[in-house]
Write a protein that holds these residues in place. Structure first.
Motif, short mmCIF file in Angstrom:
data_model
loop_
_atom_site.label_atom_id
_atom_site.label_comp_id
_atom_site.label_asym_id
_atom_site.label_seq_id
_atom_site.Cartn_x
_atom_site.Cartn_y
_atom_site.Cartn_z
N ARG B 291 44.74 14.46 9.20
CA ARG B 291 45.57 14.53 10.30
C ARG B 291 45.77 13.37 11.09
O ARG B 291 46.69 12.85 11.42
N HIS B 292 44.56 12.65 11.24
CA HIS B 292 44.41 11.29 11.79
C HIS B 292 45.39 10.22 11.26
O HIS B 292 46.34 9.57 11.96
N GLU B 293 45.44 10.23 9.83
CA GLU B 293 46.35 9.31 9.31
C GLU B 293 47.89 9.61 9.53
O GLU B 293 48.71 8.82 9.54
N THR B 294 48.30 11.17 9.70
CA THR B 294 49.65 11.24 9.82
C THR B 294 49.94 10.99 11.16
O THR B 294 51.29 11.12 11.47
N GLU B 295 49.01 10.88 12.35
CA GLU B 295 49.57 10.77 13.58
C GLU B 295 50.75 9.61 13.68
O GLU B 295 51.63 9.93 14.49
N ALA B 296 50.40 8.67 13.16
CA ALA B 296 51.26 7.35 13.41
C ALA B 296 52.63 7.68 12.63
O ALA B 296 53.64 7.27 13.06
N LEU B 297 52.34 8.40 11.49
CA LEU B 297 53.49 8.22 10.69
C LEU B 297 54.54 9.43 10.94
O LEU B 297 55.80 9.37 11.03
N GLU B 298 53.88 10.59 11.54
CA GLU B 298 54.54 11.78 11.86
C GLU B 298 55.79 12.05 10.69
O GLU B 298 57.01 12.06 11.08
N PRO B 299 55.41 12.29 9.52
CA PRO B 299 56.57 12.60 8.40
C PRO B 299 57.14 13.83 8.60
O PRO B 299 56.54 14.87 9.20
N GLU B 300 58.38 13.81 8.48
CA GLU B 300 59.44 14.68 8.43
C GLU B 300 60.16 15.07 7.05
O GLU B 300 60.42 13.85 6.64
N PRO B 301 60.40 15.85 6.57
CA PRO B 301 61.23 15.99 5.14
C PRO B 301 62.57 15.12 5.32
O PRO B 301 63.08 15.26 6.35
N GLY B 302 63.08 14.39 4.31
CA GLY B 302 63.95 13.65 4.48
C GLY B 302 63.78 12.06 4.84
O GLY B 302 64.33 11.27 4.47
N ASP B 303 62.55 11.88 5.31
CA ASP B 303 62.03 10.40 5.86
C ASP B 303 61.90 9.69 4.35
O ASP B 303 61.33 10.04 3.57
N ILE B 304 62.13 8.49 4.66
CA ILE B 304 61.78 7.53 3.81
C ILE B 304 60.25 6.73 4.07
O ILE B 304 60.07 6.37 5.12
N VAL B 305 59.51 6.77 3.17
CA VAL B 305 58.03 6.11 3.34
C VAL B 305 57.78 5.15 2.17
O VAL B 305 58.67 5.32 1.18
N TRP B 306 56.66 4.47 2.46
CA TRP B 306 56.21 3.58 1.14
C TRP B 306 54.92 3.93 0.68
O TRP B 306 53.91 4.16 1.50
N VAL B 307 54.69 4.20 -0.55
CA VAL B 307 53.56 4.69 -0.89
C VAL B 307 52.90 3.80 -1.90
O VAL B 307 53.56 3.21 -2.79
N ARG B 308 51.53 3.66 -1.62
CA ARG B 308 50.86 2.65 -2.64
C ARG B 308 49.58 3.19 -3.25
O ARG B 308 48.58 3.75 -2.11
N PRO B 309 48.94 2.88 -4.18
CA PRO B 309 47.56 3.35 -4.58
C PRO B 309 46.53 2.10 -4.24
O PRO B 309 47.25 1.05 -4.43
N PRO B 310 45.51 2.28 -3.81
CA PRO B 310 44.64 1.22 -3.69
C PRO B 310 44.05 0.90 -4.94
O PRO B 310 44.00 1.77 -5.98
N LEU B 311 43.82 -0.49 -5.02
CA LEU B 311 43.82 -1.02 -6.71
C LEU B 311 42.78 -0.37 -7.24
O LEU B 311 42.71 -0.01 -8.65
N ARG B 312 41.59 -0.42 -6.56
CA ARG B 312 40.19 0.19 -7.23
C ARG B 312 40.24 1.54 -8.02
O ARG B 312 39.61 1.61 -8.90
N SER B 313 40.89 2.51 -7.35
CA SER B 313 40.67 3.77 -7.76
C SER B 313 41.96 4.34 -8.70
O SER B 313 41.74 5.45 -8.88
N VAL B 314 42.50 3.39 -9.35
CA VAL B 314 43.47 3.72 -10.33
C VAL B 314 42.94 3.65 -11.48
O VAL B 314 42.37 2.75 -12.28
N LEU B 315 43.36 4.79 -12.42
CA LEU B 315 42.52 4.86 -13.91
C LEU B 315 44.10 4.51 -14.73
O LEU B 315 44.95 5.30 -14.50
N PRO B 316 43.96 3.50 -15.38
CA PRO B 316 44.96 3.27 -16.31
C PRO B 316 45.42 4.45 -17.31
O PRO B 316 44.35 4.81 -17.77
N GLU B 317 46.56 4.91 -17.34
CA GLU B 317 46.91 5.87 -18.43
C GLU B 317 46.45 5.91 -19.55
O GLU B 317 46.43 6.67 -20.47
N ALA B 318 46.29 4.38 -20.07
CA ALA B 318 46.14 4.29 -21.48
C ALA B 318 44.59 4.46 -21.79
O ALA B 318 44.32 4.51 -22.75
N ALA B 319 44.11 4.66 -20.59
CA ALA B 319 42.41 4.98 -21.06
C ALA B 319 42.44 6.19 -21.84
O ALA B 319 43.09 7.10 -21.84
N PRO B 320 41.38 6.21 -23.15
CA PRO B 320 41.50 7.28 -24.02
C PRO B 320 41.25 8.42 -23.34
O PRO B 320 40.14 8.38 -22.73
#
Lengths: 264, 322
Positions: B291-320
């Protein structure tokens, strides 16, 4: 609602009426006819040497056949319910053979196999003697215990047995302390049915007995013999004795009913 | 300490276990976690001696137990459906293993009393299993298994047949019990939350193989492949990587490596807010925010936002995967 009630009562009347017409009335009539001539006459009729010998022979045959078939039935039920092997269906079918084959045919086959000039000759007399009658009785009452116990074993499952083995019990201990207590009602019911059949068997025993008075005459044979000799009152008295043995067996089972807290 | 090496088990054409090797450290509580049909229960039953492997060995406390029957392995086994001895009282159930070992009656009574105290069933000695609730039956089964002081305790989906609230209670109870008794324990479960909560080591299984072994946080945070990642928690796909929905970062302004997306739905779940986003490049993504993270954002349906993964926690899909 009322149609429902009517049909429920109708069903009850039908069931009870059926039971009464086929079971209660004939059995009741036998007791009535038995005691019609008076107690003294009945007592005389069931205490003749022939009647006493027939009574004890009937008990003797049942006392040998029932334990044999109980052990065999439990082992067979274990094999059928727990075993995994080829040809199990064959065993399953063969168990029912005594139900399918007419008792008279069973008696004849024993004559053919063990009789004079038969395939198997033993050092003691089999046909026209007690061993043959036991054999015939064992054969005709073979399936009851196995058929009662196998479904109970399947329903109970083998998890309790597995639990016992993880707790250190060997197969023998597991059988006595876990398996047998959990199938005991199936066994008891099978024993009652086996006993009833053993006591009441006529066809197969009749063929192999030779009907030697005082030696190979059971109660059922005695009933028929007296009836053939126009001793109708004597036949009724012997029948009543048979019915009493059956009732005693049923009573014994009822007295052993499970304690309530164990119902699960 | 349990050591399993090269264990293989087949049922007809079905390969239940394919060359499995596991180490269960002494005193640990290890969970075998996997979907149904992954072979986890078969592996447990092979350790117990209730099934025999087609190939491979099982060692318990350094002793080769592969040929030993279950009764001589020194194990305690708890079944999903309790396997209570229905014709015996609670006292006789718990006493069973000791009476098989012909211990003196005094010793048995003392041990049974002590164990019923541990599992919270004092005063139930003379009841029959049919008079107990499911949770009580399972605690009785645990006391019965512990009575013989097993070298290892094996639990096969022990809470699987219980109501959700009883299950949660028993999990916490099992964890406390383990801290008291400290017997090497293997728990089979298909519930990743149960494994994370109770176990100190998780063995993730799939299709008769072991996918990953490690402490709960490690298998959650550093999954070896897409299967492990997907089985241990929710997964979002961004670009060609897999990421946990709660690791995604959402901002109102463009940022390096961020992708443009439109808010489709906003769900408020108390402390957590779930956003369903439609990426401009195509595809849907679920994001979990506090809830804390959304306070600044106050997202509503229809809003345009920018989403990014933190580099460390991404698992490449190619992993077996599997």
């Amino acid at each position: 609602m009322s149609a429902n009630r009517t049909s429920r009562i109708g069903l009850r009347v039908l069931a009870l009426g059926y039971l009464a017409a086929l079971l209660l009335v004939p059995v009741g009539l036998i007791f009535y006819r038995t005691f019609e001539p008076g107690l003294g006459a009945v007592w005389d009729s069931v205490t003749t040497p022939a009647a006493i010998s027939a009574f004890w022979l009937t008990i003797e045959i049942a006392a040998i056949a029932v334990p044999l078939n109980t052990v065999f039935g439990i082992v067979t039920a274990l094999v059928l319910a727990r075993g995994q092997f080829r040809g199990k269906w064959l065993l399953d079918a063969v168990i029912d053979l005594p139900f399918a084959v007419s008792p008279v045919v069973v008696g004849l086959s024993i004559l053919l196999v063990y009789g004079a000039g038969g395939w198997i000759s033993l050092p003691f007399q089999v046909v026209f003697s007690v061993p043959g009658m036991v054999l015939a009785t064992v054969f005709v009452s073979l399936p009851f215990v196995a058929r009662e116990v196998a479904p109970v074993l399947r329903e109970v499952g083998d998890e309790q047995e597995q639990a016992a083995s993880t707790l250190g019990a060997n197969r023998w201990q597991t059988f006595w302390r876990i398996t047998l207590p959990s199938i005991r009602w199936g066994v008891a019911y099978g024993v009652v049915l086996t006993t009833a059949r053993a006591i009441g068997e006529f066809g197969a025993v009749s063929v192999v007995s030779g009907r030697i008075a005082g030696q190979t005459t059971t109660l059922t044979l005695l009933v028929e013999q007296r009836f053939q000799n126009f001793d109708v009152a004597g036949a009724y008295a012997a029948s009543a004795l048979l019915a009493l043995i059956a009732l005693a067996t049923l009573l014994a089972m009822t007295l052993l009913k499970p304690r309530k807290e164990e119902d699960a | 300490m349990i050591t399993v090496r090269g264990v293989r088990k087949t049922y007809g054409d079905f390969v239940a276990l394919d060359d499995v090797a596991v180490d269960v450290p002494a005193g640990s509580l290890t969970a075998l976690l996997g979907p149904s049909g992954s072979g986890k229960s078969t592996l447990l039953r092979i350790i117990a001696g209730l099934e025999s492997p087609d190939a491979g060995t099982v060692e318990i406390e350094g002793e080769d137990a592969t040929q030993l029957p279950a009764q001589r392995r020194g194990i305690g086994f708890v079944f999903q459906h309790y396997a209570a001895f229905k014709h015996m009282t609670v006292r006789d159930n718990v006493a069973f293993g000791l009476s098989i070992r012909k211990r003196p009656r005094k010793e048995i009574d003392a041990r049974v009393g002590e164990l019923l105290h541990v599992v919270g069933l004092e005063g139930y000695q003379r009841r029959y299993p049919a008079q107990l609730s499911g949770g009580q039956r399972q605690r009785m089964a645990l006391a019965r298994a512990l009575a013989v002081e097993p070298r290892v305790l094996l639990l096969d989906e022990p809470f699987g047949a219980l109501d959700a609230n009883v299950r949660a209670e028993l999990r916490a109870w099992l964890r406390r019990l383990h801290e008291q008794v400290h017997v090497t324990t293997v728990l089979v479960t298909h519930d990743q939350e149960e494994a994370m909560e109770v176990a100190d080591r998780i063995v993730v299984m799939n299709d008769g193989r072991i996918e990953q072994t490690g402490p709960p946080r490690e298998v959650y945070d550093a999954p070896a492949n897409a299967f492990v990642m997907g089985f241990l928690g929710p997964v979002a796909r961004v670009g060609d990587g897999l990421v946990r929905p709660h690791d995604l970062l959402v901002s109102a302004e463009p940022a390096r490596g961020a992708r443009e997306a439109q808010v489709v739905r906003v769900v408020h779940l108390g402390f957590e807010v779930r956003l369903e986003l439609e990426l401009a490049e195509g595809g849907h993504v679920l994001v979990q925010l506090t809830r804390h993270e959304t306070e600044a954002l106050e997202p509503e349906p229809g809003d345009i936002v920018w989403v990014r993964p933190p580099l460390r926690s991404v698992l490449p899909e190619a992993a077996p995967a599997a």
